[in-house]
Design an enzyme around this catalytic site. Structure first.
Site, PDB file in Angstrom:
ATOM      1  CB  CYS A   1     -33.665 -24.799 -43.468  1.00  0.00           C
ATOM      2  SG  CYS A   1     -32.574 -23.810 -43.612  1.00  0.00           S
TER       3      CYS A   1
ATOM      4  CG  HIS B   1     -34.407 -27.002 -46.385  1.00  0.00           C
ATOM      5  ND1 HIS B   1     -34.802 -25.947 -47.018  1.00  0.00           N
ATOM      6  CD2 HIS B   1     -33.505 -27.062 -46.182  1.00  0.00           C
ATOM      7  CE1 HIS B   1     -33.714 -24.978 -46.993  1.00  0.00           C
ATOM      8  NE2 HIS B   1     -32.819 -25.762 -46.535  1.00  0.00           N
TER       9      HIS B   1
ATOM     10  CG  ASN C   1     -30.888 -23.453 -48.834  1.00  0.00           C
ATOM     11  OD1 ASN C   1     -31.967 -22.961 -48.411  1.00  0.00           O
ATOM     12  ND2 ASN C   1     -29.990 -24.241 -48.074  1.00  0.00           N
TER      13      ASN C   1
HETATM   14  O1  LIG Z   1     -20.079 -30.947 -52.040  1.00  0.00           O
HETATM   15  C1  LIG Z   1     -19.327 -30.022 -51.335  1.00  0.00           C
HETATM   16  O2  LIG Z   1     -18.129 -29.706 -51.168  1.00  0.00           O
HETATM   17  C2  LIG Z   1     -20.473 -29.197 -50.448  1.00  0.00           C
HETATM   18  C3  LIG Z   1     -20.688 -29.790 -49.163  1.00  0.00           C
HETATM   19  C4  LIG Z   1     -21.739 -28.846 -48.322  1.00  0.00           C
HETATM   20  N1  LIG Z   1     -22.700 -28.556 -48.860  1.00  0.00           N
HETATM   21  C5  LIG Z   1     -23.800 -28.102 -48.172  1.00  0.00           C
HETATM   22  C6  LIG Z   1     -23.881 -28.437 -47.045  1.00  0.00           C
HETATM   23  C7  LIG Z   1     -25.231 -28.465 -46.247  1.00  0.00           C
HETATM   24  C8  LIG Z   1     -26.077 -28.062 -46.781  1.00  0.00           C
HETATM   25  C9  LIG Z   1     -27.435 -27.593 -46.011  1.00  0.00           C
HETATM   26  C10 LIG Z   1     -27.471 -25.995 -45.723  1.00  0.00           C
HETATM   27  C11 LIG Z   1     -28.711 -25.544 -45.137  1.00  0.00           C
HETATM   28  C12 LIG Z   1     -29.093 -24.264 -44.698  1.00  0.00           C
HETATM   29  O3  LIG Z   1     -30.466 -24.022 -45.248  1.00  0.00           O
HETATM   30  C13 LIG Z   1     -29.663 -26.706 -44.537  1.00  0.00           C
HETATM   31  C14 LIG Z   1     -29.523 -28.087 -45.027  1.00  0.00           C
HETATM   32  C15 LIG Z   1     -28.140 -28.351 -45.574  1.00  0.00           C
HETATM   33 CL1  LIG Z   1     -27.896 -30.038 -45.748  1.00  0.00          CL
HETATM   34  C16 LIG Z   1     -26.142 -27.433 -48.086  1.00  0.00           C
HETATM   35  N2  LIG Z   1     -24.745 -27.669 -48.614  1.00  0.00           N
HETATM   36  C17 LIG Z   1     -22.638 -27.769 -50.323  1.00  0.00           C
HETATM   37  C18 LIG Z   1     -21.837 -28.838 -51.176  1.00  0.00           C
END
Ligand SMILES: O=C(O)C1CCN(c2ccc(-c3cc(CO)ccc3Cl)cn2)CC1
Length: 324
Positions: A111, A249, A279
């Site tokens: 990313c 990002h 994403n």
């Molecule tokens: O709230 C919850 O239970 C969940 C908790 C976890 N979450 C996440 C965690 C990490 C990412 C993420 C992914 C990438 C990959 O490109 C890069 C950067 C990030 Cl910060 C996206 N979402 C979703 C909601």
């Protein structure tokens, strides 16, 4: 010679998958997805691979610039979801748009890919090349485990890119700080290929799905990224209020909330479109930039200062302070 971003473009597949569509095939809900991520829908390809999306961006950049393809010196595609390792997706784009003189290669920094690629391309222009394309392109739907609701709901397909020319009158990148920490790489992985020591009876390489330790990555983003932005601003003797827009990002809207707070910057300066695209990894920042130019929020000729920050697999993260 200084590099200048002279054109921006983006392209996403027509097919839209809403949170409700996903709720029909897995145990999730629009309410959960939207409240936890800020995502409402994502574009999922039907018959276009990564090189097709990237080529559409390349064709748009040429059209907008009124250039012929053989005026392009180089094409860099940032992607973690190439059509294949060989030929590279950039090589396929070179063929599809007919950029016969361009050298082309893929760059893999998850990313942070577009940020790392733009930093690299600026140095190619400063070193003497005239024109190049930097495209972030992903078909992440190829690598999603649709039975894993913790990742399948987060990602989408798309491509965005910029045309760089050596017509700048000031530095394109005022300051940058690119980071990597491979020791934490195992918290966000895909496409691991197993060793095959036996010469006979080779089993297929394990093409794994995207796997993520969500808690670890969320904490990494909230802890390491604001510090990186602050350090880069200080390197340029700038403060958040000197920045017109922050193009981060598009991973999660709650992360943008926390970043704005930590930096003491207005939340409205943090552009956001994950509600429409999910994403899209290396494509997220160039899609955001292209949309901001198209809707007039940003102009390529108004002396704007923007921050571009990627963060994700590797782990990689990095900030560019960019003069538009
Ligand atoms: O709230 C919850 O239970 C969940 C908790 C976890 N979450 C996440 C965690 C990490 C990412 C993420 C992914 C990438 C990959 O490109 C890069 C950067 C990030 Cl910060 C996206 N979402 C979703 C909601």
């Amino acid at each position: 010679p200084f590099a200048k971003i002279t054109q921006t473009a983006h392209y996403v597949p027509d097919n839209i998958v809403s949170n409700d569509d996903l709720a029909k095939i897995m145990d999730t809900s629009d309410e959960w997805i939207y409240s936890r991520t800020g995502i409402k829908q994502r574009h999922i390809t039907v018959d276009e691979n990564t090189s097709d999306l990237a080529a559409k961006v390349g064709e748009q950049l040429l059209l907008q610039a009124d250039l012929s393809a053989d005026q392009i010196d180089f094409i860099i595609v940032a992607t973690i979801s190439p059509d294949s390792s060989m030929p590279s997706t950039a090589a396929l784009v070179q063929a599809k748009i007919g950029a016969h003189r361009a050298f082309a290669y893929d760059l893999t920094a998850a990313c942070s890919g577009f940020v790392f690629a733009l930093s690299t391309a600026e140095k190619l222009i400063a070193g003497g090349y005239t024109r190049g394309m930097v495209i972030g392109a992903e078909v992440l739907s190829k690598s999603l485990d649709w039975s894993d609701r913790s990742t399948a709901v987060l990602f989408g397909d798309g491509a965005g890119g910029v045309l760089l020319e050596n017509t700048g009158t000031k530095p394109l990148i005022i300051a940058e700080h690119l980071r990597t920490d491979g020791s934490r790489g195992n918290s966000l992985t895909s496409n691991h290929l197993e060793l095959q020591p036996e010469l006979l009876g080779r089993s297929k390489p394990v093409a794994e799905f995207i796997k993520m330790d969500g808690r670890a990555i969320f904490d990494f983003a909230v802890r390491d990224v604001p510090k990186n932005i602050q350090e880069t601003l200080e390197k340029a003797s700038l403060k958040p209020e000197d920045i017109d827009y922050f193009l981060l990002h598009q991973a999660n809207s709650r992360i943008l909330d926390k970043m704005a707070k930590k930096l003491g910057a207005e939340r409205s300066k943090f552009l956001q479109n994950m509600q429409d695209y999910g994403n899209t990894s290396a494509a997220s920042i160039p899609i955001l930039l292209s949309e901001a130019v198209k809707n007039g929020k940003l102009s390529l000729d108004r002396n704007s200062k923007i921050v571009q920050t990627g963060f994700g697999g590797g782990l990689t993260w990095g900030t560019l302070i960019v003069n538009l």
